[in-house]
Design an enzyme around this catalytic site. Structure first.
Site, short mmCIF file in Angstrom:
data_model
loop_
_atom_site.label_atom_id
_atom_site.label_comp_id
_atom_site.label_asym_id
_atom_site.label_seq_id
_atom_site.Cartn_x
_atom_site.Cartn_y
_atom_site.Cartn_z
N ASP A 14 0.81 -1.22 0.00
CA ASP A 14 0.00 0.00 0.00
C ASP A 14 0.84 1.27 0.00
O ASP A 14 0.63 2.17 0.83
CB ASP A 14 -0.95 0.02 1.21
CG ASP A 14 -1.72 -1.27 1.38
OD1 ASP A 14 -2.13 -1.84 0.35
OD2 ASP A 14 -1.92 -1.71 2.52
N GLU A 195 -11.22 0.89 -3.82
CA GLU A 195 -10.56 1.29 -2.58
C GLU A 195 -9.33 2.11 -2.93
O GLU A 195 -9.09 2.46 -4.08
CB GLU A 195 -10.18 0.04 -1.78
CG GLU A 195 -9.29 -0.92 -2.56
CD GLU A 195 -9.04 -2.24 -1.84
OE1 GLU A 195 -9.24 -2.31 -0.61
OE2 GLU A 195 -8.63 -3.21 -2.51
#
Length: 552
Positions: A14, A195
């Site tokens: 991420d 997302e």
């Protein structure tokens, strides 16, 4: 000269990137590992060094009780008004229920927080709670001086939708107070699982970058644009901007969850997560890692990879020398602080787990709860960053009974680990054995036959070669290793090998652990820890060759 992806090897998912002057910073998720968030620094986009783990005080983060693969998700790092800003999620519950076999409510607790600091390696502020409506929060600083909080919206109600789009709400950067009402600005594409939002402004367009397709093999970076921050957003005409889906031969899989940065010369680069599967089992024991590559803006104003294919690049030509040397760490515990590569699990009170001062020159672990605990585990470890490595340590430990154990551990989470440990039989005689907890069937727990061992310090060793894992031991000072006859499947310590319904978002660690289920806190003293990888170039070539053979 090339950048050999991934730039952050081993569990580092991420990525969020920001440039301040000539300095680049990337923040990555740490989930249940403490301290929270890793921030790496670079001047050339090729060579990166860990410079901060900002969430390190009890007032900032306490993950005791958090389930596996919960905790700190998807930090977003930005810079505005002379400060660094970090937004992150602390996931407290990853639950789901079913009603008569159908999909029921999926109640989860996603708490989003903001911290700030004038220096990236300074003491970050205490957190300000922002919302709990979903995960993957990010800040967008518009050119009119206003800042906006983005996050995905979680819909727990029964039905097909869980990922209910991207919401935006204005945020006061002085107080962290949210202003006005949240608005859904983008509902996502047919790939689903929308997302990881990031927003950029370029030539009058708002460009929204999101992750879609789930974080497995269909993961992708998707972009859309609008003249208004609130939309409507037009989706990129080419489909995903970057993805490995449909490319099983690619050395970098699971590419997605990206972020953009612009160099001082105006070039655009994307950092993104990826996974490197083992050639035979196709499992990612290293977890999700971070890669980077240059992008280009087309004449039509859309962003694309350099070759317009959307493929992740395993190697990127650059004009600087990138360090690709294998890690060769021989750590002696001579200082008063834990060496940089190591972390522990969940608790913000490390003094309850270990000490470097109680016996100078040793890392003392105090026997705490079981390896499978979600609260207070005395486990200190570092990331596995290569398919081939060996690790060894030397421990002094005098267990009195079977509830006390200390040794060397290869750990993914509480449902999958291999623990080579010293313990004692019912007569108090020392013995050595392996506890293997694996996600097979409904979960498997195996203790290998115990091997009696004499008094004194014991050296413990693990050798990992792709899927193969074996343990050895010897009394300190002995020349030859005694290898246990069992061979273990290292690929079970991966995202892909799992019990049903559990999240798997981290990666394999190797380190030291001590448990005392009698509650007496019996300590174990570790003199050193060595972690040595096979040369990276050899491993890369051989892994690529093996993967090509497996795929035919």
């Amino acid at each position: 000269m090339t950048i050999r992806n991934p730039i952050l090897r081993g569990f580092n998912p991420d990525p969020s990137i920001v440039r301040v002057g000539d300095d680049y910073y990337v923040a990555t998720s740490t989930f249940e590992w403490f301290p929270g968030v890793q921030i790496h620094h670079s001047r050339d986009l090729a060579n990166w060094r860990l410079v901060a783990r900002p969430l390190r005080r009890p007032s900032q983060l306490d993950m005791r009780g958090n389930p596996d693969s919960c905790g700190v998700w998807a930090p977003d790092l930005s810079y505005a008004d002379g400060r660094f800003h970090l937004i992150f999620t602390d996931v407290k519950r990853y639950g789901r229920t079913t009603v008569d076999g159908a999909r029921g409510a999926s109640l989860r607790d996603f708490h989003n927080y903001w911290v700030w600091c004038d220096r990236v390696d300074g003491d970050w502020s205490d957190p300000v709670h922002l919302n709990s409506s979903g995960f993957d929060p990010a800040l967008f600083h518009d050119d009119d001086g206003r800042s906006w909080l983005l996050n995905m919206l979680w819909d727990h109600r029964p039905g097909p939708r869980r990922f209910a789009g991207i919401v935006a709400q204005e945020m006061d950067l002085r107080s962290g107070r949210l202003l006005g009402e949240r608005r859904v600005i983008f509902e996502g594409t047919s790939l689903g699982f929308t997302e990881g939002p990031h927003l950029y402004k370029r030539e009058g367009w708002y460009h929204l970058l999101v992750a879609e397709g789930g974080t497995e093999r269909n993961h992708a970076v998707v972009m859309a644009r609008s003249r208004s921050l609130f939309g409507p957003y037009e989706v990129h005409p080419d489909g995903p901007v970057l993805t490995a889906r449909g490319r099983p031969e690619a050395p970098l899989q699971r590419a997605g969850h990206g972020d953009l940065v612009e160099t001082p010369l105006g070039e655009t680069w994307m950092t993104y997560l990826c996974g490197r599967p083992l050639p035979a089992s196709d499992r990612c024991v290293l977890g999700r890692e971070s890669a980077i590559q240059p992008m280009r803006w087309g004449a039509d104003g859309w962003l694309r990879t350099l070759d317009s294919t959307g493929a992740p690049m395993a190697e990127v030509p650059v004009e600087v020398q990138a360090d690709v040397a294998p890690v060769q760490e021989e750590t002696e515990f001579t200082g008063s602080t834990l060496p940089e590569p190591f972390q522990w699990l969940r608790t913000p009170y490390p003094e309850q787990l270990f000490s470097l001062d109680a016996r100078p020159g040793y890392l003392r672990l105090y026997g705490r709860e079981t390896i499978g605990s979600h609260f207070t585990q005395s486990l200190v470890a570092r990331r596995q960053q290569a398919f081939r490595y060996h690790a060894q340590t030397c421990v002094e430990f005098e267990p009195r009974h079977f509830q006390q154990a200390a040794g060397l551990i290869c750990y993914y989470n509480s449902t999958k680990f291999y623990f080579l440990h010293l313990t004692a039989d019912d007569c108090g005689e020392r013995q050595i054995q392996v506890l293997a907890v694996t996600p097979q069937g409904e979960g498997s727990s195996l203790l290998t036959p115990p091997v009696p061992i004499g008094a004194g310090a014991v050296e413990l060793r693990v050798e990992v070669d792709h899927e193969a894992l074996r343990f050895g031991y010897r009394l300190a000072g002995a020349l030859e290793w005694c290898w246990l006859p069992e061979r273990f499947d290292a690929s079970l310590l991966s995202d892909e090998a799992t019990l049903p319904g559990l999240p798997n978002f981290t990666g394999t660690f190797v380190g030291m652990a001590c448990q005392d289920m009698a509650g007496t806190g019996l300590p174990a003293d570790f003199r050193y820890f060595h972690y040595v990888e096979q040369p990276a170039a050899d491993a890369l070539r051989e892994a690529a060759s093996e993967r090509a053979e497996v795929l035919g």
